[in-house]
Design a protein around this motif. Structure first.
Motif, PDB file in Angstrom:
ATOM      1  N   ALA A 379       0.785  -1.359   0.082  1.00  0.00           N
ATOM      2  CA  ALA A 379       0.323  -0.141   0.103  1.00  0.00           C
ATOM      3  C   ALA A 379       0.464   1.016   0.378  1.00  0.00           C
ATOM      4  N   ILE A 380       0.335   1.885  -0.526  1.00  0.00           N
ATOM      5  CA  ILE A 380       0.564   3.884  -0.294  1.00  0.00           C
ATOM      6  C   ILE A 380      -0.263   4.772   0.474  1.00  0.00           C
ATOM      7  N   GLU A 381       0.459   5.297   1.492  1.00  0.00           N
ATOM      8  CA  GLU A 381      -0.682   6.076   2.401  1.00  0.00           C
ATOM      9  C   GLU A 381      -0.309   7.978   1.909  1.00  0.00           C
ATOM     10  N   LEU A 382      -1.759   7.933   1.080  1.00  0.00           N
ATOM     11  CA  LEU A 382      -1.305   9.761   0.887  1.00  0.00           C
ATOM     12  C   LEU A 382      -1.602  10.592   1.452  1.00  0.00           C
ATOM     13  N   VAL A 383      -0.548  11.827   1.090  1.00  0.00           N
ATOM     14  CA  VAL A 383      -0.786  12.775   1.990  1.00  0.00           C
ATOM     15  C   VAL A 383      -0.679  14.280   1.556  1.00  0.00           C
ATOM     16  N   LYS A 384      -1.050  15.332   2.067  1.00  0.00           N
ATOM     17  CA  LYS A 384      -0.476  15.935   1.627  1.00  0.00           C
ATOM     18  C   LYS A 384       0.418  17.095   2.200  1.00  0.00           C
ATOM     19  N   ALA A 385       0.795  17.361   0.073  1.00  0.00           N
ATOM     20  CA  ALA A 385       2.574  17.205   0.457  1.00  0.00           C
ATOM     21  C   ALA A 385       3.301  18.295   1.304  1.00  0.00           C
ATOM     22  N   GLY A 386       4.342  17.612   1.918  1.00  0.00           N
ATOM     23  CA  GLY A 386       4.341  18.425   3.105  1.00  0.00           C
ATOM     24  C   GLY A 386       3.986  18.057   4.365  1.00  0.00           C
ATOM     25  N   THR A 387       3.091  17.268   4.436  1.00  0.00           N
ATOM     26  CA  THR A 387       2.958  16.916   5.662  1.00  0.00           C
ATOM     27  C   THR A 387       2.195  15.646   6.053  1.00  0.00           C
ATOM     28  N   ALA A 394      -6.888  12.674  -2.532  1.00  0.00           N
ATOM     29  CA  ALA A 394      -5.789  12.019  -3.951  1.00  0.00           C
ATOM     30  C   ALA A 394      -5.837  10.094  -3.682  1.00  0.00           C
ATOM     31  N   ALA A 395      -6.163  10.161  -3.071  1.00  0.00           N
ATOM     32  CA  ALA A 395      -5.743   8.449  -3.022  1.00  0.00           C
ATOM     33  C   ALA A 395      -7.712   8.058  -4.188  1.00  0.00           C
ATOM     34  N   ALA A 396      -8.531   9.235  -4.163  1.00  0.00           N
ATOM     35  CA  ALA A 396      -9.460   8.690  -4.904  1.00  0.00           C
ATOM     36  C   ALA A 396      -9.649   9.029  -5.607  1.00  0.00           C
ATOM     37  N   SER A 397      -8.620  10.049  -6.889  1.00  0.00           N
ATOM     38  CA  SER A 397      -8.534  10.778  -7.888  1.00  0.00           C
ATOM     39  C   SER A 397      -7.467   9.315  -8.398  1.00  0.00           C
ATOM     40  N   LEU A 398      -6.950   9.313  -8.089  1.00  0.00           N
ATOM     41  CA  LEU A 398      -6.192   7.884  -8.147  1.00  0.00           C
ATOM     42  C   LEU A 398      -6.791   7.292  -8.936  1.00  0.00           C
ATOM     43  N   ALA A 399      -7.417   6.523  -7.618  1.00  0.00           N
ATOM     44  CA  ALA A 399      -7.926   5.060  -8.083  1.00  0.00           C
ATOM     45  C   ALA A 399      -8.229   5.133  -9.353  1.00  0.00           C
ATOM     46  N   LEU A 408      -7.819  -2.141 -11.964  1.00  0.00           N
ATOM     47  CA  LEU A 408      -8.446  -2.174 -10.939  1.00  0.00           C
ATOM     48  C   LEU A 408      -7.340  -2.219  -9.488  1.00  0.00           C
ATOM     49  N   VAL A 409      -7.846  -1.045  -9.012  1.00  0.00           N
ATOM     50  CA  VAL A 409      -7.160  -0.836  -7.863  1.00  0.00           C
ATOM     51  C   VAL A 409      -8.253  -0.080  -6.663  1.00  0.00           C
ATOM     52  N   GLY A 435       0.941  -2.799 -15.266  1.00  0.00           N
ATOM     53  CA  GLY A 435      -0.206  -1.797 -13.951  1.00  0.00           C
ATOM     54  C   GLY A 435       0.522  -0.691 -13.213  1.00  0.00           C
ATOM     55  N   LEU A 436       2.198  -0.435 -13.083  1.00  0.00           N
ATOM     56  CA  LEU A 436       3.630   0.027 -12.572  1.00  0.00           C
ATOM     57  C   LEU A 436       2.896   1.573 -13.648  1.00  0.00           C
ATOM     58  N   ASP A 437       3.308   1.710 -14.808  1.00  0.00           N
ATOM     59  CA  ASP A 437       3.225   2.811 -15.463  1.00  0.00           C
ATOM     60  C   ASP A 437       1.631   3.149 -15.369  1.00  0.00           C
ATOM     61  N   ILE A 438       0.379   2.605 -15.567  1.00  0.00           N
ATOM     62  CA  ILE A 438      -0.753   3.641 -15.254  1.00  0.00           C
ATOM     63  C   ILE A 438      -0.463   4.392 -13.781  1.00  0.00           C
ATOM     64  N   LEU A 439      -0.396   3.295 -13.381  1.00  0.00           N
ATOM     65  CA  LEU A 439      -0.247   4.529 -11.845  1.00  0.00           C
ATOM     66  C   LEU A 439       0.947   5.344 -11.995  1.00  0.00           C
ATOM     67  N   GLU A 440       1.417   5.139 -12.377  1.00  0.00           N
ATOM     68  CA  GLU A 440       2.446   6.494 -12.242  1.00  0.00           C
ATOM     69  C   GLU A 440       2.095   7.443 -13.460  1.00  0.00           C
ATOM     70  N   GLN A 441       1.768   7.025 -14.159  1.00  0.00           N
ATOM     71  CA  GLN A 441       1.537   8.071 -15.083  1.00  0.00           C
ATOM     72  C   GLN A 441      -0.010   8.750 -14.694  1.00  0.00           C
ATOM     73  N   ALA A 442      -0.753   8.039 -13.691  1.00  0.00           N
ATOM     74  CA  ALA A 442      -1.635   8.086 -12.482  1.00  0.00           C
ATOM     75  C   ALA A 442      -1.787   9.579 -12.042  1.00  0.00           C
ATOM     76  N   PHE A 443       0.079   9.872 -11.531  1.00  0.00           N
ATOM     77  CA  PHE A 443      -0.133  10.964 -10.107  1.00  0.00           C
ATOM     78  C   PHE A 443       0.569  11.857 -10.970  1.00  0.00           C
ATOM     79  N   GLY A 444       0.158  12.378 -12.241  1.00  0.00           N
ATOM     80  CA  GLY A 444       0.548  13.622 -13.475  1.00  0.00           C
ATOM     81  C   GLY A 444      -0.716  14.022 -13.390  1.00  0.00           C
ATOM     82  N   THR A 445      -1.524  13.607 -12.855  1.00  0.00           N
ATOM     83  CA  THR A 445      -3.733  13.849 -12.553  1.00  0.00           C
ATOM     84  C   THR A 445      -3.739  14.806 -11.866  1.00  0.00           C
ATOM     85  N   LEU A 446      -2.943  14.775 -10.964  1.00  0.00           N
ATOM     86  CA  LEU A 446      -3.757  15.116  -9.569  1.00  0.00           C
ATOM     87  C   LEU A 446      -2.861  16.657  -9.373  1.00  0.00           C
TER      88      LEU A 446
END
Length: 446
Positions: A379-387, A394-399, A408-409, A435-446
Motif C-alpha cells: 500500500a501507499i498512504e497518501l498525504v497532503k504534500a509536506g505534511t 488524492a487516493a480517490a482521484s488516483l483510483a 483495477l485498484v 499496471g505500475l506504469d499506469i499508476l505512475e502516469q496517474a500521479f500526473g493527473t493530481l
C-alpha cells in the motif's frame, strides 16, 4: 490457468455500454447498501486479467479483495470443484459428513504455525470465522471480554462490527453493538507520535496497561489482531508489538487470535503473516484466499481450545460446503506447486522498487507519505504534500484515473487515504509493471 489473453485491452470507455445497461438493472434490483468499487460487470477472469461484458480487459490489482490469489479460474480449483459438483453439492456436514471437510482441516493443521495438536471448524465467511473464534475462546476460558485494536477490521455481523474500528461505512446507523468489546492502541509506525522506532515498545506497553487497568487481564477471553491490518490501511504493527501482546496473552491465560483472513495463504510471502515475528497463535482465522474464490472460512487452533465448545455448539448449514472444500484443496495444491510464497515476495520486490522510484520523482515525496506492506499486500498512504495530513481525495482521484486506463485498484484506510495493491499471486511480471506504469502516469493527473 485461464485461457484469457494476459494483456490489457480497452475497446470502450470504462465502464462500457453493456456495463452501463447492467448497472441500470442493478440499481433497480439490488439494495443500495451493496456498493461496488468499479461498475464494470465481469464476464471472465483469470491470471492477472478481468474481462468485462464489453470486451475490455483490465489488469487486476484487487483479487476480489485478496480472494483470488491463485487466479479467478485456477485449473486445480476448477477441476476439483467441478468433480465435486458432479458428485453432490451439499449434504450438510452436521448431518452426513464427507471427506473433503476433513481433508481441508488436515491441511490447515499442517500449514498453520506451530507443531502442537490442532483442530479446525469450517464456516462460510471471514466474519463467521471471527465470531466463532470468540465463541470458542469464551467457552475455553469462561471469560467474556474481548480486546481488539485501533484500525482493526473483523467483519460486518453485529459482533464483528463491534470488533471493527472504522465507523463509516461499516457501523454507521447499525448499532447498538455487542458488549464486552474493548479497543486498545496498535503500533502504527508511520503515525506514532514519537516515531516508528518507538512504536512497538510504546504501543504494546500502552495496550497492556489499558487492558490491565480498564478491563482486568483475568476477565479477557481473547485478544484479536490482524498481523497486517487490512481495511485499516495495510498497517504492519511495528516490530516487537505482536510478540509483546502474544506474550502478555500467554502469561494471563488469554486466547491470542490471529485474524489472517486477508493476510493468509501466501499473500504476504509466507503462508501466514504472523510467521514474520515467529508468532504462534492459539487460534487463527482464515477465509478469502483459502478456496480460490469459493465461500469458505476456518478457525484453526490448539486442539484443547477448539474442543472447548460443546457438541452442536459450532456449525452452520453451509459451513464447509463440499464444493468450497474441493476448491480449497485445489487452491492449496496450486500454492504449493507454483510456490506462491516466492511469487508474492517477488511481487513485493518489484512493487516496492517501482513505488520508491515514483516517490523519489515527486518533490519531497509529494503525496506519497508511506510505502508499506509485505508480499503482494502493498500500500501507499497518501498525504497532503509536506505534511502527514491524510489526503483521501488524492487516493480517490488516483483510483479513478487508474480505473479509466484499465487498472483495477482499491482504496482503504481509517482515513480513506490509502491505495492498496492485492494482485493475484499468479500475475505475470509484464502485467505487474504495466499496471505500475499506469499508476505512475496517474500521479500526473493530481
Amino acid at each position: 490457468m485461464s485461457d484469457i489473453p494476459q494483456e490489457r485491452r480497452l475497446v470502450t470507455a470504462v465502464p462500457g455500454p453493456r456495463s452501463v445497461e447492467l448497472q441500470a438493472r442493478r440499481t433497480a434490483a439490488v439494495a443500495a447498501g451493496v456498493g461496488s468499487t468499479l461498475p464494470v460487470f465481469t464476464a471472465r477472469a483469470g491470471g492477472g486479467i478481468i474481462e468485462d461484458v464489453d470486451g475490455n480487459r483490465l489488469i487486476d490489482f484487487g483479487s476480489g479483495i485478496a480472494v483470488t490469489s491463485v487466479g479467478a479460474s485456477a485449473e486445480a480449483v476448477v477441476r476439483r470443484a467441478s468433480a465435486q459438483l458432479a458428485d453432490f453439492t451439499h449434504s450438510c456436514f452436521m448431518v452426513t459428513p464427507y471427506e473433503g471437510y476433513v481433508e481441508v482441516c488436515e491441511r490447515l493443521a499442517e500449514l498453520t504455525p506451530g507443531d502442537h495438536a490442532k483442530k479446525s471448524a469450517l464456516f462460510n465467511s471471514g466474519a463467521e470465522a471471527v465470531e466463532n473464534a470468540v465463541k470458542i475462546a469464551r467457552a475455553y476460558t469462561g471469560r467474556t471480554a474481548v480486546v481488539v485494536f485501533d484500525h482493526g477490521y473483523h467483519g460486518r455481523t453485529n459482533l464483528t462490527m463491534a470488533l471493527t474500528a472504522k465507523n463509516m461505512p461499516y457501523k454507521q446507523g447499525f448499532g447498538p453493538f455487542a458488549p464486552e468489546v474493548y479497543r486498545v492502541p496498535v503500533a502504527y509506525g508511520y503515525r506514532w507520535p514519537t516515531g516508528a522506532e518507538n512504536a512497538g515498545a510504546e504501543a504494546s506497553a500502552q495496550a497492556i496497561d489499558q487492558i490491565t487497568k480498564q478491563i482486568g487481564a483475568g476477565n479477557v477471553a481473547a485478544v484479536i489482531i490482524e498481523p497486517v491490518l487490512g481495511e485499516g490501511g495495510f498497517i504492519e504493527p511495528a516490530k516487537g508489538f505482536l510478540p509483546a501482546i502474544a506474550r502478555f496473552a500467554r502469561e494471563n491465560g488469554i486466547v491470542f487470535v490471529a485474524d489472517e483472513i486477508q493476510s493468509g495463504f501466501c499473500r504476504t510471502g509466507q503462508w501466514f503473516a504472523c510467521e514474520d515475528e515467529g508468532i504462534v497463535p492459539d487460534l487463527i482465522t482464515t477465509a478469502k484466499g483459502i478456496a480460490g474464490g469459493l465461500p469458505l472460512s476456518a478457525v484453526t487452533g490448539r486442539a484443547e481450545i477448539m474442543d472447548a465448545a460443546h457438541s452442536g455448539g459450532l456449525g452452520g448449514t453451509y459451513g464447509g460446503n463440499p464444493v468450497a472444500c474441493a476448491g480449497a484443496l485445489g487452491a492449496i495444491e496450486t500454492m504449493r506447486e507454483l510456490d506462491l510464497n516466492a511469487r508474492a515476495r517477488r511481487i513485493e520486490e518489484v512493487m516496492k522498487g517501482r513505488l520508491g522510484e515514483m516517490r523519489a520523482k515527486l518533490p519531497n515525496g509529494g503525496v506519497i507519505g508511506d510505502i508499506r506492506g509485505r508480499g503482494a499486500m502493498i500500500a501507499i498512504e497518501l498525504v497532503k504534500a509536506g505534511t502527514k495530513d491524510p489526503d483521501a481525495e488524492a487516493a480517490a482521484s488516483l483510483a479513478k484515473a487508474c480505473h479509466a486506463e484499465g487498472l483495477l485498484v482499491l482504496t482503504c484506510g481509517t482515513y480513506g487515504n490509502v491505495l492498496r495493491f492485492l494482485p493475484p499471486l499468479v500475475i505475470g511480471e509484464d502485467l505487474l509493471n504495466e499496471g505500475l506504469d499506469i499508476l505512475e502516469q496517474a500521479f500526473g493527473t493530481l
